[in-house]
Motif scaffolding. Structure first.
Motif, PDB file in Angstrom:
ATOM      1  N   LEU A   1       0.839  -1.211   0.000  1.00  0.00           N
ATOM      2  CA  LEU A   1       0.000   0.000   0.000  1.00  0.00           C
ATOM      3  C   LEU A   1       0.872   1.258   0.000  1.00  0.00           C
ATOM      4  CD1 LEU A   1      -2.885  -0.988   2.413  1.00  0.00           C
ATOM      5  CD2 LEU A   1      -3.076  -0.481  -0.027  1.00  0.00           C
ATOM      6  N   LYS A   2       2.011   1.192   0.653  1.00  0.00           N
ATOM      7  CA  LYS A   2       2.930   2.328   0.669  1.00  0.00           C
ATOM      8  C   LYS A   2       3.378   2.664  -0.760  1.00  0.00           C
ATOM      9  CE  LYS A   2       6.900   3.908   3.324  1.00  0.00           C
ATOM     10  NZ  LYS A   2       7.917   3.553   4.299  1.00  0.00           N
ATOM     11  N   LYS A   3       3.602   1.639  -1.583  1.00  0.00           N
ATOM     12  CA  LYS A   3       3.967   1.844  -2.990  1.00  0.00           C
ATOM     13  C   LYS A   3       2.819   2.486  -3.760  1.00  0.00           C
ATOM     14  CE  LYS A   3       7.039  -2.159  -2.960  1.00  0.00           C
ATOM     15  NZ  LYS A   3       7.224  -3.531  -3.459  1.00  0.00           N
ATOM     16  N   VAL A   4       1.599   2.004  -3.510  1.00  0.00           N
ATOM     17  CA  VAL A   4       0.405   2.580  -4.149  1.00  0.00           C
ATOM     18  C   VAL A   4       0.300   4.063  -3.811  1.00  0.00           C
ATOM     19  CG1 VAL A   4      -2.132   2.605  -4.031  1.00  0.00           C
ATOM     20  CG2 VAL A   4      -0.913   0.429  -4.299  1.00  0.00           C
ATOM     21  N   PHE A   5       0.422   4.387  -2.533  1.00  0.00           N
ATOM     22  CA  PHE A   5       0.268   5.778  -2.103  1.00  0.00           C
ATOM     23  C   PHE A   5       1.402   6.659  -2.632  1.00  0.00           C
ATOM     24  CE2 PHE A   5      -2.058   3.915   1.805  1.00  0.00           C
ATOM     25  CZ  PHE A   5      -3.213   3.765   1.055  1.00  0.00           C
ATOM     26  N   ALA A   6       2.594   6.098  -2.758  1.00  0.00           N
ATOM     27  CA  ALA A   6       3.717   6.863  -3.311  1.00  0.00           C
ATOM     28  C   ALA A   6       3.469   7.206  -4.780  1.00  0.00           C
ATOM     29  CB  ALA A   6       5.018   6.081  -3.155  1.00  0.00           C
ATOM     30  N   ILE A   7       2.917   6.272  -5.532  1.00  0.00           N
ATOM     31  CA  ILE A   7       2.581   6.528  -6.937  1.00  0.00           C
ATOM     32  C   ILE A   7       1.516   7.613  -7.026  1.00  0.00           C
ATOM     33  CG2 ILE A   7       1.445   5.544  -8.986  1.00  0.00           C
ATOM     34  CD1 ILE A   7       2.906   2.861  -8.191  1.00  0.00           C
ATOM     35  N   ARG A   8       0.485   7.495  -6.215  1.00  0.00           N
ATOM     36  CA  ARG A   8      -0.579   8.505  -6.237  1.00  0.00           C
ATOM     37  C   ARG A   8      -0.048   9.881  -5.845  1.00  0.00           C
ATOM     38  NH1 ARG A   8      -5.216   5.727  -2.894  1.00  0.00           N
ATOM     39  NH2 ARG A   8      -5.622   7.919  -2.466  1.00  0.00           N
ATOM     40  N   ARG A   9       0.840   9.922  -4.840  1.00  0.00           N
ATOM     41  CA  ARG A   9       1.415  11.208  -4.426  1.00  0.00           C
ATOM     42  C   ARG A   9       2.187  11.831  -5.599  1.00  0.00           C
ATOM     43  NH1 ARG A   9       2.046  14.020  -0.197  1.00  0.00           N
ATOM     44  NH2 ARG A   9       1.454  12.404   1.258  1.00  0.00           N
ATOM     45  N   GLU A  10       3.017  11.022  -6.258  1.00  0.00           N
ATOM     46  CA  GLU A  10       3.829  11.555  -7.357  1.00  0.00           C
ATOM     47  C   GLU A  10       2.951  12.068  -8.497  1.00  0.00           C
ATOM     48  OE1 GLU A  10       7.301  10.121 -10.457  1.00  0.00           O
ATOM     49  OE2 GLU A  10       7.211   9.184  -8.487  1.00  0.00           O
ATOM     50  N   VAL A  11       1.936  11.284  -8.879  1.00  0.00           N
ATOM     51  CA  VAL A  11       1.102  11.668 -10.023  1.00  0.00           C
ATOM     52  C   VAL A  11       0.132  12.786  -9.663  1.00  0.00           C
ATOM     53  CG1 VAL A  11      -0.682  10.860 -11.640  1.00  0.00           C
ATOM     54  CG2 VAL A  11       1.324   9.440 -11.167  1.00  0.00           C
ATOM     55  N   PHE A  12      -0.637  12.607  -8.611  1.00  0.00           N
ATOM     56  CA  PHE A  12      -1.705  13.561  -8.317  1.00  0.00           C
ATOM     57  C   PHE A  12      -1.227  14.794  -7.559  1.00  0.00           C
ATOM     58  CE2 PHE A  12      -4.321   9.536  -8.519  1.00  0.00           C
ATOM     59  CZ  PHE A  12      -4.808   9.795  -9.788  1.00  0.00           C
ATOM     60  N   VAL A  13      -0.475  14.606  -6.492  1.00  0.00           N
ATOM     61  CA  VAL A  13      -0.086  15.732  -5.644  1.00  0.00           C
ATOM     62  C   VAL A  13       1.083  16.502  -6.275  1.00  0.00           C
ATOM     63  CG1 VAL A  13       0.716  16.430  -3.357  1.00  0.00           C
ATOM     64  CG2 VAL A  13      -0.969  14.581  -3.583  1.00  0.00           C
ATOM     65  N   ASP A  14       2.154  15.780  -6.625  1.00  0.00           N
ATOM     66  CA  ASP A  14       3.340  16.466  -7.148  1.00  0.00           C
ATOM     67  C   ASP A  14       3.149  16.942  -8.589  1.00  0.00           C
ATOM     68  OD1 ASP A  14       4.463  15.852  -4.694  1.00  0.00           O
ATOM     69  OD2 ASP A  14       5.657  14.181  -5.455  1.00  0.00           O
ATOM     70  N   GLU A  15       2.726  16.032  -9.466  1.00  0.00           N
ATOM     71  CA  GLU A  15       2.649  16.361 -10.890  1.00  0.00           C
ATOM     72  C   GLU A  15       1.419  17.203 -11.247  1.00  0.00           C
ATOM     73  OE1 GLU A  15       2.074  13.838 -14.997  1.00  0.00           O
ATOM     74  OE2 GLU A  15       3.182  12.876 -13.372  1.00  0.00           O
ATOM     75  N   GLN A  16       0.257  16.841 -10.693  1.00  0.00           N
ATOM     76  CA  GLN A  16      -0.988  17.516 -11.073  1.00  0.00           C
ATOM     77  C   GLN A  16      -1.446  18.556 -10.051  1.00  0.00           C
ATOM     78  OE1 GLN A  16      -3.834  14.387 -11.966  1.00  0.00           O
ATOM     79  NE2 GLN A  16      -2.810  13.889 -13.880  1.00  0.00           N
ATOM     80  N   ASN A  17      -0.685  18.739  -9.000  1.00  0.00           N
ATOM     81  CA  ASN A  17      -0.968  19.762  -7.985  1.00  0.00           C
ATOM     82  C   ASN A  17      -2.319  19.602  -7.293  1.00  0.00           C
ATOM     83  OD1 ASN A  17       1.503  21.219  -8.348  1.00  0.00           O
ATOM     84  ND2 ASN A  17       0.655  21.956 -10.279  1.00  0.00           N
ATOM     85  N   CYS A  18      -2.768  18.365  -7.107  1.00  0.00           N
ATOM     86  CA  CYS A  18      -3.996  18.128  -6.349  1.00  0.00           C
ATOM     87  C   CYS A  18      -3.700  18.374  -4.869  1.00  0.00           C
ATOM     88  CB  CYS A  18      -4.473  16.691  -6.521  1.00  0.00           C
ATOM     89  SG  CYS A  18      -5.055  16.311  -8.168  1.00  0.00           S
TER      90      CYS A  18
ATOM     91  N   GLY B   1       2.049   1.839 -11.522  1.00  0.00           N
ATOM     92  CA  GLY B   1       0.723   2.449 -11.491  1.00  0.00           C
ATOM     93  C   GLY B   1      -0.100   1.933 -10.330  1.00  0.00           C
ATOM     94  N   ALA B   2      -1.217   2.623 -10.105  1.00  0.00           N
ATOM     95  CA  ALA B   2      -2.092   2.272  -8.988  1.00  0.00           C
ATOM     96  C   ALA B   2      -3.532   2.648  -9.331  1.00  0.00           C
ATOM     97  CB  ALA B   2      -1.650   3.009  -7.730  1.00  0.00           C
ATOM     98  N   SER B   3      -4.454   2.027  -8.631  1.00  0.00           N
ATOM     99  CA  SER B   3      -5.875   2.354  -8.758  1.00  0.00           C
ATOM    100  C   SER B   3      -6.630   1.734  -7.590  1.00  0.00           C
ATOM    101  CB  SER B   3      -6.439   1.848 -10.090  1.00  0.00           C
ATOM    102  OG  SER B   3      -6.316   0.439 -10.164  1.00  0.00           O
ATOM    103  N   ARG B   4      -7.937   2.000  -7.567  1.00  0.00           N
ATOM    104  CA  ARG B   4      -8.773   1.408  -6.520  1.00  0.00           C
ATOM    105  C   ARG B   4     -10.225   1.434  -6.975  1.00  0.00           C
ATOM    106  NH1 ARG B   4      -8.877   6.259  -1.945  1.00  0.00           N
ATOM    107  NH2 ARG B   4     -10.681   7.323  -2.800  1.00  0.00           N
ATOM    108  N   TRP B   5     -11.041   0.661  -6.270  1.00  0.00           N
ATOM    109  CA  TRP B   5     -12.496   0.769  -6.393  1.00  0.00           C
ATOM    110  C   TRP B   5     -13.076   0.765  -4.998  1.00  0.00           C
ATOM    111  CZ3 TRP B   5     -15.799  -2.773  -4.300  1.00  0.00           C
ATOM    112  CH2 TRP B   5     -15.369  -4.087  -4.124  1.00  0.00           C
ATOM    113  N   ARG B   6     -14.286   1.313  -4.904  1.00  0.00           N
ATOM    114  CA  ARG B   6     -15.003   1.263  -3.630  1.00  0.00           C
ATOM    115  C   ARG B   6     -16.494   1.313  -3.911  1.00  0.00           C
ATOM    116  NH1 ARG B   6     -16.533   6.623  -1.585  1.00  0.00           N
ATOM    117  NH2 ARG B   6     -15.748   8.146  -3.073  1.00  0.00           N
ATOM    118  N   LYS B   7     -17.229   0.763  -2.974  1.00  0.00           N
ATOM    119  CA  LYS B   7     -18.688   0.801  -3.071  1.00  0.00           C
ATOM    120  C   LYS B   7     -19.160   2.118  -2.465  1.00  0.00           C
ATOM    121  CE  LYS B   7     -22.877  -1.638  -2.583  1.00  0.00           C
ATOM    122  NZ  LYS B   7     -23.650  -2.774  -2.316  1.00  0.00           N
ATOM    123  N   THR B   8     -20.046   2.800  -3.180  1.00  0.00           N
ATOM    124  CA  THR B   8     -20.633   4.051  -2.703  1.00  0.00           C
ATOM    125  C   THR B   8     -22.139   3.873  -2.617  1.00  0.00           C
ATOM    126  OG1 THR B   8     -21.048   5.026  -4.881  1.00  0.00           O
ATOM    127  CG2 THR B   8     -18.826   5.318  -3.969  1.00  0.00           C
TER     128      THR B   8
END
Length: 142
Positions: free
Chosen positions: A16-33, A58-65
């Motif tokens: 999960l740490k790897k998943v979150f690191a990918i998301r941080r790099e793409v969304f927070v660092d690269e896309q400024n989310c 890469g990373a992704s997820r699904w959840r029930k809403t």
């Protein structure tokens, strides 16, 4: 160019740490989310990690809403874009959904709409902005 792209469902904290690191790099660092928008619903989500030649890619997820099943947080590191990682993630997430997943949707960044269209998703609403990025709500026609 990587040849061996694999996707697996992850629950182990190290994975999960790897998943979150990918998301941080793409969304927070690269896309400024904003980070506070990026880290939500983690415990109720099913997470996936993609590797290319055994390197996290890469990373992704699904959840029930309350609406159905939402596919989210598709992120592919820049070095692996165009190598089939995004497609592999979509396939794996769709294959993992429970049999009762009759309403499947996502919020697609405009640049990724064609990827999701390959898997039967169609635009459902007008374009909107989320975290400063243009998106479309897309629903899967099963």
């Amino acid at each position: 160019m990587p040849k061996n792209v694999q996707v697996k469902k992850v629950t182990d904290p190290a994975e999960l740490k790897k998943v979150f690191a990918i998301r941080r790099e793409v969304f927070v660092d690269e896309q400024n989310c904003p980070p506070e928008l990026e880290w939500e619903h983690e415990d109720e989500s099913t997470h996936f990690l993609a590797t290319a030649d055994d390197v996290p890619a890469g990373a992704s997820r699904w959840r029930k809403t309350d609406k159905g099943y939402k596919l989210e947080r598709f992120a592919v590191l820049k070095a692996f874009r165009g190598d089939g990682v995004g497609q592999a993630l979509v396939k794996a997430v769709l294959a993992d959904l429970p049999p009762d997943a009759d309403y499947v949707y996502l919020h697609a960044q405009v640049a990724a709409v064609t990827l999701y269209e390959r898997f039967g998703f169609v635009k459902a609403d007008p374009e909107f902005e989320e975290a400063g990025i243009r998106h479309y709500k897309m629903i899967r026609n099963a």
